[in-house]
Every structure is written in C-alpha cells, then in structure tokens.
Design a protein around this motif. Structure first.
Motif, PDB file in Angstrom:
ATOM      1  N   GLY A  15      34.924  35.404  38.462  1.00  0.00           N
ATOM      2  CA  GLY A  15      35.596  34.932  39.657  1.00  0.00           C
ATOM      3  C   GLY A  15      36.785  34.042  39.385  1.00  0.00           C
ATOM      4  N   SER A  17      40.372  32.807  37.122  1.00  0.00           N
ATOM      5  CA  SER A  17      41.707  33.370  36.948  1.00  0.00           C
ATOM      6  C   SER A  17      42.302  32.971  35.611  1.00  0.00           C
ATOM      7  CB  SER A  17      42.645  32.888  38.065  1.00  0.00           C
ATOM      8  OG  SER A  17      42.205  33.308  39.343  1.00  0.00           O
ATOM      9  N   ARG A  66      43.466  42.839  42.197  1.00  0.00           N
ATOM     10  CA  ARG A  66      43.043  41.623  41.511  1.00  0.00           C
ATOM     11  C   ARG A  66      44.088  41.100  40.538  1.00  0.00           C
ATOM     12  NH1 ARG A  66      38.916  41.743  38.118  1.00  0.00           N
ATOM     13  NH2 ARG A  66      39.142  43.959  37.591  1.00  0.00           N
ATOM     14  N   ASN A  83      43.147  37.590  38.663  1.00  0.00           N
ATOM     15  CA  ASN A  83      42.281  36.872  39.588  1.00  0.00           C
ATOM     16  C   ASN A  83      40.971  37.620  39.759  1.00  0.00           C
ATOM     17  OD1 ASN A  83      44.376  34.979  40.093  1.00  0.00           O
ATOM     18  ND2 ASN A  83      45.207  36.267  41.736  1.00  0.00           N
ATOM     19  N   SER A  84      39.986  36.915  40.288  1.00  0.00           N
ATOM     20  CA  SER A  84      38.668  37.510  40.540  1.00  0.00           C
ATOM     21  C   SER A  84      38.143  38.239  39.316  1.00  0.00           C
ATOM     22  CB  SER A  84      38.741  38.460  41.740  1.00  0.00           C
ATOM     23  OG  SER A  84      39.197  37.786  42.898  1.00  0.00           O
ATOM     24  N   LYS A  86      36.067  39.661  36.254  1.00  0.00           N
ATOM     25  CA  LYS A  86      34.718  40.170  36.104  1.00  0.00           C
ATOM     26  C   LYS A  86      34.361  40.261  34.626  1.00  0.00           C
ATOM     27  CE  LYS A  86      35.444  43.176  40.121  1.00  0.00           C
ATOM     28  NZ  LYS A  86      35.450  44.583  40.601  1.00  0.00           N
TER      29      LYS A  86
END
Length: 119
Positions: A15, A17, A66, A83-84, A86
C-alpha cells in the motif's frame, strides 16, 4: 552510447509508495523512448511503463492506475511513481532507453534498483 543510472528503490510496506529515478547521459539526443522494466526472481523481465520523446505513454496492465511514468527533459531524467504497491511488485527495476541511429535501433539498460514490498 547512453548511460543510465537508477535510484529510489527500497523496502516499503504493501500500500505504500516509492518513486524511482533514471538519469541518462551520453548520446541522449538519440533517445527515442525511455521506460521501466522489472524482473522478479525466477521470472522473465517484463515491461512496466514506457514514454516516447513525443510523449506517448504505455503501461503494463498489472500497474495501470497505480504507477505513473514522467520525465524532466531539462534533467534528462525519467521517473516512475509507484503507488498502492503490492508484494507482487517486488523485483529489480531497470531503466531502459531506446535509441535510433541511422535507422538502427539500440537498447541500453541501467544496473537496476531493488524494490521490495513486504510487511
């Protein structure tokens, strides 16, 4: 020839960055496109995002929405805002430049920067 140096990798929680940077030097006037690829252990190197001199942008489906690729022409630098993040984004990220000289296409690669997404 073109020399590429990546920076900005590191460890981040899911989650989170990161922003990667790739500075180019050498025959930068020959660059047609710059982009980011990544390679996870045991997997093929895959395209992440590319941007051409004309501003055309392409993303892998797995990162679309993302990640954002951008460039600062004055600094001869391309960025990848991630971003975001995983866990499956964990990989070595490589900067790539595509040059065209006398109708011939050449690829240049940076040494890579490690991105690890883990709790």
């Amino acid at each position: 020839q073109v020399q590429l140096v990546e920076s900005g990798g590191g460890l981040v929680q899911p989650g989170g960055s990161l922003r990667l940077s790739c500075a180019a030097s050498g025959s930068i006037f020959t660059i047609y496109a710059k982009g980011w690829y990544r390679q996870a252990p045991g997997k093929q190197r895959e395209l992440v995002a590319t941007i051409t001199t004309g501003g055309s942008i392409n993303y892998a489906d797995s990162v679309k929405g993302r990640f954002t690729i951008s460039r600062d022409n004055a600094k001869n630098t391309v960025y990848l805002q991630m971003n975001s993040l995983k866990p499956e984004d964990t990989a070595v990220y490589y900067c790539n430049s595509v040059t065209v000289v006398a109708g011939n296409v050449y690829d240049y690669w940076g040494q890579g920067t490690q991105v690890t997404v883990s709790s």
